[in-house]
Motif scaffolding. Structure first.
Motif, mmCIF file in Angstrom:
data_model
loop_
_atom_site.group_PDB
_atom_site.id
_atom_site.type_symbol
_atom_site.label_atom_id
_atom_site.label_comp_id
_atom_site.label_asym_id
_atom_site.label_seq_id
_atom_site.Cartn_x
_atom_site.Cartn_y
_atom_site.Cartn_z
ATOM 1 N N UNK A 134 -3.898 -30.494 39.275
ATOM 2 C CA UNK A 134 -3.884 -30.319 40.730
ATOM 3 C C UNK A 134 -2.481 -30.615 41.212
ATOM 4 N N UNK A 135 -1.979 -29.798 42.158
ATOM 5 C CA UNK A 135 -0.605 -29.971 42.649
ATOM 6 C C UNK A 135 -0.611 -30.247 44.142
ATOM 7 N N UNK A 136 0.069 -31.328 44.543
ATOM 8 C CA UNK A 136 0.207 -31.700 45.951
ATOM 9 C C UNK A 136 1.571 -31.218 46.422
ATOM 10 N N UNK A 137 1.617 -30.089 47.120
ATOM 11 C CA UNK A 137 2.894 -29.508 47.543
ATOM 12 C C UNK A 137 3.580 -30.342 48.614
ATOM 13 N N UNK A 161 -13.488 -46.121 38.628
ATOM 14 C CA UNK A 161 -12.103 -45.961 38.223
ATOM 15 C C UNK A 161 -11.908 -45.778 36.735
ATOM 16 N N UNK A 162 -13.005 -45.808 35.961
ATOM 17 C CA UNK A 162 -12.914 -45.559 34.526
ATOM 18 C C UNK A 162 -13.564 -44.224 34.199
ATOM 19 N N UNK A 163 -13.189 -43.653 33.041
ATOM 20 C CA UNK A 163 -13.620 -42.299 32.733
ATOM 21 C C UNK A 163 -14.168 -42.199 31.315
ATOM 22 N N UNK A 164 -14.926 -41.116 31.107
ATOM 23 C CA UNK A 164 -15.273 -40.664 29.756
ATOM 24 C C UNK A 164 -15.073 -39.152 29.757
ATOM 25 N N UNK A 165 -13.927 -38.714 29.239
ATOM 26 C CA UNK A 165 -13.534 -37.297 29.181
ATOM 27 C C UNK A 165 -13.422 -36.663 30.568
ATOM 28 N N UNK A 166 -12.496 -37.134 31.415
ATOM 29 C CA UNK A 166 -12.272 -36.461 32.698
ATOM 30 C C UNK A 166 -11.677 -35.065 32.443
ATOM 31 N N UNK A 167 -12.174 -34.060 33.164
ATOM 32 C CA UNK A 167 -11.706 -32.694 32.901
ATOM 33 C C UNK A 167 -11.264 -31.999 34.186
ATOM 34 N N UNK A 226 -7.570 -37.043 49.385
ATOM 35 C CA UNK A 226 -8.502 -37.447 48.341
ATOM 36 C C UNK A 226 -8.282 -36.613 47.096
ATOM 37 N N UNK A 227 -8.389 -37.267 45.942
ATOM 38 C CA UNK A 227 -8.316 -36.595 44.649
ATOM 39 C C UNK A 227 -9.677 -36.717 43.982
ATOM 40 N N UNK A 228 -10.313 -35.571 43.665
ATOM 41 C CA UNK A 228 -11.622 -35.546 43.033
ATOM 42 C C UNK A 228 -11.466 -35.281 41.539
ATOM 43 N N UNK A 229 -12.160 -36.066 40.716
ATOM 44 C CA UNK A 229 -12.082 -35.945 39.254
ATOM 45 C C UNK A 229 -13.494 -35.819 38.698
ATOM 46 N N UNK A 230 -13.755 -34.757 37.901
ATOM 47 C CA UNK A 230 -15.049 -34.627 37.239
ATOM 48 C C UNK A 230 -15.036 -35.491 35.987
ATOM 49 N N UNK A 231 -15.778 -36.573 36.032
ATOM 50 C CA UNK A 231 -15.866 -37.541 34.930
ATOM 51 C C UNK A 231 -16.964 -37.032 33.989
ATOM 52 N N UNK A 232 -16.609 -36.067 33.108
ATOM 53 C CA UNK A 232 -17.575 -35.187 32.446
ATOM 54 C C UNK A 232 -18.660 -35.936 31.692
ATOM 55 N N UNK A 263 -18.812 -37.267 39.506
ATOM 56 C CA UNK A 263 -17.520 -36.967 40.110
ATOM 57 C C UNK A 263 -17.031 -38.226 40.809
ATOM 58 N N UNK A 264 -15.765 -38.584 40.611
ATOM 59 C CA UNK A 264 -15.176 -39.730 41.308
ATOM 60 C C UNK A 264 -14.104 -39.235 42.276
ATOM 61 N N UNK A 265 -13.986 -39.898 43.417
ATOM 62 C CA UNK A 265 -12.985 -39.557 44.426
ATOM 63 C C UNK A 265 -12.047 -40.734 44.619
#
Length: 702
Positions: free
Chosen positions: A57-60, A111-117, A127-133, A138-140
Motif C-alpha cells: 500500500x502506498x501513501x502518496x 498487533x501480532x500476525x500469522x501470515x499477514x498478506x 487507517x491501515x488495514x491488514x488481512x491477518x490471514x 483483519x486488523x486496523x
C-alpha cells in the motif's frame, strides 16, 4: 510508479509507467511504456529484508510504502524520496528508499500476525488495514496517532546573515502553540558545512533568545543551519534549513525589528566589517515609504547599534533600514526588517547568543582512521571527521606515526586544512608503520583516533592489461586474470564498480566466469578487476560488449580468451590428512572462521563443497514453518499448480515434497487385475502368453 511485491524473490521491484516509448534517464525499458527503476530487499529478517512479501500500500501524502512481510509476520514501512540523503531517523536501504519502521511479530494478540498478506490504506481516516490471514481476521492500525507528549512546534522564519568573514548570525521566531502546550525553555542548534553531516552546536541554549552568532568560521565554506524548539515535554522537529557563507559586509548587517509595545519597535544591527580604513561616525535610521524610498527617522553614534522608534500606530506594519555614516557620506542601506506593534507587544528582545556562550571546547577524536599501501614506499591515510567539533570549526589535523614497536613521533603538527587524507612517502619496506590522528580547533587538540597499522612490502602486484572483450548473449565468457610477475602467489582477486549481474571471479585463481543473458544483449559493461596482497593492490578496467543475437543460425564470434571453466577442487586451505568434517564444525561453531571463509572463498557454494563433502539436506526445508501441519504443504503441492512449480524449480535437491516437509512418502500398492488363464502370466498388469516348449515328433522317441 508501479510497485511490485516479487514474493518468491523476497524483494520489491519499482517501475515507472510512461506515455510513449522513451524511458527517462536512469531507467531501463522492460516493454514499451514500462521502465525498470530499481529494486530493493533480499531474503532475511533485518530492516529492508523480506520473507515472501505480498501486500503493498502506498501513501502518496507522505511517500510511505507499506509492505506486508508475510512469513516474517510483520509490516514494514519505507519512505520513497527524490535524492540520495535519507531523512534523519530513517535508514537507507538503497538510493531513494529509506526504512522508517516495522511492527508486528508472530502471535494472536492485538498487533501480532500469522501470515499477514493483503494490505490497504484509508488516507481519509489515516487507517491501515491488514488481512491477518492465518489468524482469520483483519486488523486496523492508526498510521498517524496523536503525540503522547505536548512537544512544541518547530521555530518559524529561520534567517541567516553574514556579519564578517568569520561570523554568521542566525535568527528565528518563536512558534505559535496551543494554550495547553508548555512554554519554550530553550533551543537546540545544529550546523553542517557543505554536504557533510549535521553537527550539534548546543543541545539546549537554556534561553528564550531567538538569535545566535556563530564565530570562528571559514570564509570559503557554506554553512547550513537548523533549529529545534525545546520545552519541558521534549524537542520539536527541525526547522527549515538556512544556508549562508561568511563574508565582509560594507553596510550595517543583520538588522532586526521587534515590536516592544503597542506603539514602539526596537531595531538592532551589527556594524559593517569592512570600512576600507575609514571610521564609522554613526548610523542613520530610515523608514521605508515604498520599496527603495526612505524617510530618515534619526541617528545614533558609532557605538550604539539599537534604536527605538516610537509614536507608531497599533496593528500597522512598519519596515526599516539602517545606513552607516562613513567619511563624507553614508553606505548603502542594510537589509530591511519589518514588525507590527500589537496591543499585547512587550519588550522581550535579548542580545544574541554567541559561540562562546554555548561553551566551545576541544572536539571529539576523528573516527575510522584507515591506511592503504600504494607502493613499497608509500601509504595513504584517510579518516572521518569528529562526531562533535566542540562548537567551533576544525582548522587542521595532527598526524603521529611509530615504526614497529618504537614510540610515537609527530609526522605533521598541524595540516592547517580540513582535508581528511594524507600521503606518507619514502617508507622502508617490511617495516610496520602505525598511525593515529587528532583534530584541532581554536580551543585545542582532541584525543587521538583509533590506531591503524600497515607494513609496506616489495611484492609486485600488477595486473596484465585486460582491454575490451566481446561475447554473444547466452555464451559463457571465461578467462584467467594474470599478473605481470607470475611468481607472486596468494593474491586475492575481486570485481568492483558495477560488474554485470551474475559475473564472478574465483578469488584465489583469478578465473572470471560470466554467461550474459538475453537481457544483456546489446549492452556494454565497464568495471574493475582488483588484485590484493599484503596490503598492496592493483586494478585494471575491463570493458565487455554483449552481442545481441537475432538469428541463432548465424555463426558466432568467440572471444580469444574463452576457455572452459575449470572444475573446483578442494580449497587451498584444506589439509587432506585431517577429517574434513572438522572444517565444517569450525564453520558452524566459530563466527570469525565463518566470516573468514565467506569473505575469501565465495567461489564455493558452501563449506561442504570446499572440503569435498556432500552437503546434507536440511529436513524440514527452510521454508517449512514447524508450527504448521506439514500435510498442509503437501496439499498445496498437490492442488496448486503454481505452488508445485515453485517447489520443483527451487528445491530440486529434495526427492519429493514429503521429504522436504519431513513426512514419510505413502507407498503405492501395485494393482492386480484377476487371475490369468493357463499358458499366460501376469506381466506388468497384463496376462501375457508364455511360449510353450516344443513337442518332439513321435519318430524321435525310437
Amino acid at each position: 510508479m508501479l510497485y511490485v511485491a516479487d514474493t518468491g524473490n523476497d524483494r520489491i521491484v519499482i517501475f515507472q509507467l510512461v506515455d510513449g516509448t522513451t524511458c527517462p534517464s536512469g531507467t531501463d525499458e522492460s516493454v514499451d511504456g514500462v521502465c525498470f527503476v530499481k529494486q530493493f530487499g533480499s531474503a532475511g529478517n533485518d530492516n529492508g529484508e523480506f520473507d515472501d512479501p505480498s501486500g503493498l500500500a502506498f501513501d502518496s501524502n507522505s511517500n510511505l510504502l507499506y509492505v506486508a512481510d508475510t512469513d516474517n509476520n510483520r509490516v514494514q514501512a519505507f519512505e520513497i524520496i527524490n535524492g540520495t540523503t535519507c531523512p534523519s531517523g530513517t535508514e537507507e536501504i538503497v538510493d531513494g528508499v529509506c526504512f522508517v519502521e516495522k511492527f508486528g511479530s508472530v502471535g494472536t494478540s492485538d498487533g501480532k500476525f500469522d501470515s499477514p498478506m493483503g494490505i490497504a490504506l484509508d488516507t481519509k481516516n489515516e487507517l491501515l488495514f491488514v488481512t491477518d490471514s492465518d489468524n482469520n481476521r483483519v486488523q486496523a492500525f492508526n498510521i498517524n496517532p496523536e503525540p503522547d507528549v505536548l512537544i512544541p512546534n518547530k521555530p518559524d522564519n529561520l534567517n541567516a546573515f553574514p556579519i564578517s568573514p568569520t561570523s554568521i548570525i542566525i535568527s528565528w521566531e518563536e512558534p505559535e502553540m496551543d494554550k495547553n502546550v508548555p512554554t519554550i525553555s530553550g533551543y537546540k542548534i545544529e550546523y553542517k558545512i557543505g554536504s557533510g553531516e549535521f553537527i550539534m552546536i548546543t543541545d539546549n541554549t537554556k534561553s528564550t533568545t531567538t538569535s545566535f552568532v556563530h564565530k570562528g568560521l571559514d570564509s570559503k565554506s557554506t554553512y547550513h543551519y537548523r533549529v529545534y524548539s525545546i520545552n519541558s515535554e521534549g524537542t520539536s522537529v527541525a526547522s527549515s534549513i538556512i544556508s549562508m557563507k561568511p563574508a565582509h559586509t560594507t553596510t550595517p548587517a543583520a538588522l532586526t525589528a521587534t515590536a516592544i509595545s503597542p506603539n514602539q519597535i526596537k531595531l538592532s544591527w551589527f556594524p559593517p566589517s569592512e570600512t576600507f580604513g575609514q571610521t564609522v561616525a554613526g548610523y542613520e535610521i530610515k523608514r521605508e515609504i515604498i520599496p527603495g524610498v526612505y524617510d530618515n527617522l534619526g541617528d545614533t553614534n558609532s557605538d550604539t547599534m539599537t534604536f527605538i522608534v516610537s509614536d507608531l500606530v497599533t496593528d500597522k506594519k512598519y519596515t526599516f533600514a539602517v545606513s552607516a555614516k562613513i567619511g563624507f557620506g553614508s553606505t548603502q542601506e542594510s537589509n530591511t526588517a519589518s514588525a507590527t506593534p500589537r496591543e499585547d507587544s512587550v519588550n522581550t528582545s535579548e542580545v544574541p547568543l554567541t559561540s562562546e556562550q554555548v561553551q566551545m571546547k576541544v572536539s571529539t577524536p576523528p573516527i575510522k582512521l584507515t591506511a592503504s599501501i600504494v607502493s613499497s614506499s608509500q601509504v595513504n591515510l584517510s579518516w572521518s571527521p569528529p562526531v562533535n567539533d566542540g562548537n567551533t570549526p576544525i582548522v587542521g589535523y595532527k598526524i603521529e606515526v611509530k615504526k614497529d614497536g618504537n614510540s610515537y613521533t609527530t609526522l605533521v603538527e598541524n595540516t592547517q586544512s580540513t582535508t581528511r587524507s594524507y600521503s606518507h612517502t619514502n617508507l622502508i619496506t617490511n617495516v610496520k608503520y602505525t598511525y593515529k590522528v587528532s583534530a584541532i580547533n581554536i580551543v585545542g587538540t582532541s584525543e587521538p583516533s583509533n590506531e591503524f597499522s600497515v607494513t609496506p612490502r616489495s611484492t609486485n602486484v600488477q595486473i596484465n592489461p585486460l582491454g575490451k572483450l566481446t561475447i554473444d548473449e547466452g555464451k559463457i565468457l571465461s578467462f584467467t586474470v594474470k599478473l605481470q610477475d607470475n611468481s607472486v602467489k596468494d593474491v586475492v582477486f575481486s570485481l568492483e564498480k558495477n560488474s554485470p549481474v551474475g559475473a564472478k571471479i574465483i578469488s584465489n585463481t583469478g578465473m572470471f566466469l560470466w554467461t550474459p543473458s538475453t537481457f544483456d544483449g546489446g549492452k556494454t559493461y565497464t568495471f574493475d578487476v582488483v588484485a590484493k596482497k599484503d596490503g598492496l593492490s592493483d586494478r585494471e578496467t575491463i570493458t565487455i560488449t554483449v552481442n545481441d543475437i537475432v538469428d541463432n543460425s548465424q555463426p558466432v564470434t568467440v572471444p580469444e580468451l574463452i576457455m572452459e571453466p575449470k572444475e573446483l577442487g578442494l580449497a587451498l586451505f584444506v589439509d587432506e590428512t585431517k577429517d574434513p568434517q572438522s572444517y565444517v564444525d569450525r564453520y558452524n561453531n566459530e563466527a570469525s572462521y565463518k566470516k573468514w571463509f565467506d569473505d575469501n572463498f565465495s567461489e564455493y557454494d558452501s563449506i561442504y563443497q570446499a572440503v569435498g563433502l556432500d552437503e546434507p539436506l536440511q529436513i524440514p526445508a527452510l521454508f517449512v514453518d514447524e508450527t504448521k501441519d506439514p500435510q498442509s504443504y503437501v496439499d498445496r503441492y498437490n492442488n496448486e499448480a503454481s505452488y508445485k512449480k515453485w517447489f520443483d524449480d527451487n528445491f530440486s535437491e529434495y526427492d519429493s515434497i514429503y521429504q522436504a516437509v519431513g513426512l514419510d512418502e505413502p507407498k503405492v500398492v501395485e494393482k492386480k487385475f484377476g487371475i490369468c488363464g493357463p499358458g499366460t502370466n501376469l506381466i506388468e498388469g497384463v496376462c501375457t502368453i508364455v511360449e510353450k516348449p516344443a513337442v518332439k515328433p513321435w519318430w524321435q522317441f525310437w
